[in-house]
Design a protein around this motif. Sequence first.
Motif, PDB file in Angstrom:
ATOM      1  N   LEU A   1      41.328  93.762 -42.742  1.00  0.00           N
ATOM      2  CA  LEU A   1      41.119  93.669 -41.291  1.00  0.00           C
ATOM      3  C   LEU A   1      41.403  92.253 -40.785  1.00  0.00           C
ATOM      4  N   PHE A   2      40.904  91.255 -41.495  1.00  0.00           N
ATOM      5  CA  PHE A   2      41.173  89.867 -41.103  1.00  0.00           C
ATOM      6  C   PHE A   2      42.643  89.515 -41.306  1.00  0.00           C
ATOM      7  N   ALA A   3      43.249  90.050 -42.353  1.00  0.00           N
ATOM      8  CA  ALA A   3      44.671  89.786 -42.588  1.00  0.00           C
ATOM      9  C   ALA A   3      45.523  90.365 -41.464  1.00  0.00           C
ATOM     10  N   PHE A   4      45.167  91.554 -41.006  1.00  0.00           N
ATOM     11  CA  PHE A   4      45.917  92.177 -39.917  1.00  0.00           C
ATOM     12  C   PHE A   4      45.757  91.373 -38.624  1.00  0.00           C
ATOM     13  N   ALA A   5      44.541  90.899 -38.351  1.00  0.00           N
ATOM     14  CA  ALA A   5      44.322  90.086 -37.148  1.00  0.00           C
ATOM     15  C   ALA A   5      45.082  88.766 -37.242  1.00  0.00           C
ATOM     16  N   ALA A   6      45.063  88.139 -38.430  1.00  0.00           N
ATOM     17  CA  ALA A   6      45.808  86.887 -38.611  1.00  0.00           C
ATOM     18  C   ALA A   6      47.299  87.104 -38.430  1.00  0.00           C
ATOM     19  N   LEU A   7      47.802  88.232 -38.917  1.00  0.00           N
ATOM     20  CA  LEU A   7      49.222  88.549 -38.748  1.00  0.00           C
ATOM     21  C   LEU A   7      49.583  88.682 -37.279  1.00  0.00           C
ATOM     22  N   ILE A   8      48.725  89.335 -36.500  1.00  0.00           N
ATOM     23  CA  ILE A   8      49.010  89.532 -35.071  1.00  0.00           C
ATOM     24  C   ILE A   8      49.126  88.191 -34.353  1.00  0.00           C
ATOM     25  N   PHE A   9      48.173  87.289 -34.594  1.00  0.00           N
ATOM     26  CA  PHE A   9      48.190  86.007 -33.869  1.00  0.00           C
ATOM     27  C   PHE A   9      49.273  85.073 -34.408  1.00  0.00           C
ATOM     28  N   THR A  10      49.561  85.132 -35.694  1.00  0.00           N
ATOM     29  CA  THR A  10      50.653  84.315 -36.233  1.00  0.00           C
ATOM     30  C   THR A  10      51.993  84.758 -35.661  1.00  0.00           C
ATOM     31  N   ALA A  11      52.196  86.063 -35.603  1.00  0.00           N
ATOM     32  CA  ALA A  11      53.436  86.587 -35.020  1.00  0.00           C
ATOM     33  C   ALA A  11      53.497  86.293 -33.524  1.00  0.00           C
ATOM     34  N   ALA A  12      52.355  86.431 -32.827  1.00  0.00           N
ATOM     35  CA  ALA A  12      52.341  86.170 -31.382  1.00  0.00           C
ATOM     36  C   ALA A  12      52.673  84.713 -31.083  1.00  0.00           C
ATOM     37  N   ALA A  13      52.106  83.794 -31.870  1.00  0.00           N
ATOM     38  CA  ALA A  13      52.390  82.371 -31.663  1.00  0.00           C
ATOM     39  C   ALA A  13      53.857  82.061 -31.930  1.00  0.00           C
ATOM     40  N   SER A  14      54.420  82.638 -32.998  1.00  0.00           N
ATOM     41  CA  SER A  14      55.815  82.374 -33.342  1.00  0.00           C
ATOM     42  C   SER A  14      56.769  82.964 -32.303  1.00  0.00           C
ATOM     43  N   ILE A  15      56.458  84.170 -31.846  1.00  0.00           N
ATOM     44  CA  ILE A  15      57.297  84.795 -30.809  1.00  0.00           C
ATOM     45  C   ILE A  15      57.234  83.994 -29.518  1.00  0.00           C
ATOM     46  N   THR A  16      56.021  83.555 -29.155  1.00  0.00           N
ATOM     47  CA  THR A  16      55.866  82.774 -27.921  1.00  0.00           C
ATOM     48  C   THR A  16      56.645  81.473 -27.995  1.00  0.00           C
ATOM     49  N   ALA A  17      56.530  80.778 -29.129  1.00  0.00           N
ATOM     50  CA  ALA A  17      57.249  79.512 -29.281  1.00  0.00           C
ATOM     51  C   ALA A  17      58.758  79.728 -29.216  1.00  0.00           C
ATOM     52  N   THR A  18      59.238  80.771 -29.874  1.00  0.00           N
ATOM     53  CA  THR A  18      60.676  81.027 -29.886  1.00  0.00           C
ATOM     54  C   THR A  18      61.199  81.361 -28.496  1.00  0.00           C
ATOM     55  N   VAL A  19      60.520  82.286 -27.835  1.00  0.00           N
ATOM     56  CA  VAL A  19      60.964  82.692 -26.494  1.00  0.00           C
ATOM     57  C   VAL A  19      60.849  81.526 -25.511  1.00  0.00           C
TER      58      VAL A  19
END
Length: 336
Positions: free
Chosen positions: A199-217
């Motif tokens: 559960l924590f791994a899935f939440a960490a994945l969501i925010f890590t991906a969200a931060a990377s997508i935000t930075a890229t865009v």
Amino acid sequence: MGKGGRIACIITPYLLTIATLICIIIVGLGCTKASSSTLSNLYFLRIDLSNLTNGTDTTSEIENLLEEFGITSVNASEVEDLVQQLASNEADSLVKEFYDIGLWGYCDGDIRDGDFETTHCSKPKSEFYFDPLSVWGLDNSTAVKDELPSDYNKDMKIYKAVSKWMFIAYIIAFILTIVELLVGFFAICSRWGSCVTTLFAFAALIFTAAASITATVLFVVFRSTLGNTLKAYGIKLSLGKNMFATTWLAVAFSLAATFFWVFSVCCCSGRSPYNHKNRNRGLIAEKAPYTYEPIGATGALPPQQHHTSYPPPPNNSYPMTHQPQHASPYEPFRHS
């Protein structure tokens, strides 16, 4: 499979989680230390002002640039006035030849023989965003603000808001990844530990991906929109490949770790097959000792014929169900 197998099952996602945490830390360390060439080369966006500070573009060249990029919000004279102000002796002490934008701050320096030499990095600041006028000490200059494109303030407000969300997303991803590592110790004990860790791994994945997508865009759009406008002023924007490679490696490691945490929930229970609770499983109940039955009663062997005083039946054999109980004192028996 016992505890040793359980540990072997979770070692892969645990190492992947550590790799994710290291990548997030590297992203946070970018543009924080001028003396480190490795950290100073970790940036999201580089602003090259070498042409602007030299003031080499003429009015005709500026007009050609404005026409090439379809910029109608400013004219060549306004651009030339702003360039002269930034290239003047008063501003020259503040404006550097390049600026690198990181997560916590920025670094600046000079270009010598084509090499970017970092000389200064700002103090780390939460929810950082790069405001060029504030950095150059021109945020109170109304003359400079009037000569900037009309969309400049609008773009800067969007950039500020998105940068704030990006910073928060990275911090949450960092915290969740640490929690994932701590909870991962309990995954050694049972599948329930793996379930909570997942559960924590899935939440960490969501925010890590969200931060990377935000930075890229954010920085890709920033470079493609505002970058075209700033080219008329002699300002060039470029993306930092090392920083984006690191942040997307964090996403890849986090995704792989989540997958293997889910796998550890489905497999590798950690229960020993020699557990005393399971010793009696699968055993067949047997009859009590010293219990015998005639072999002939089951039809395993044909009934033996003996000389008795009883008259034989017509077919000279006894039915299986009516065999005499004591035909012989040596009647064979078998153990159940």
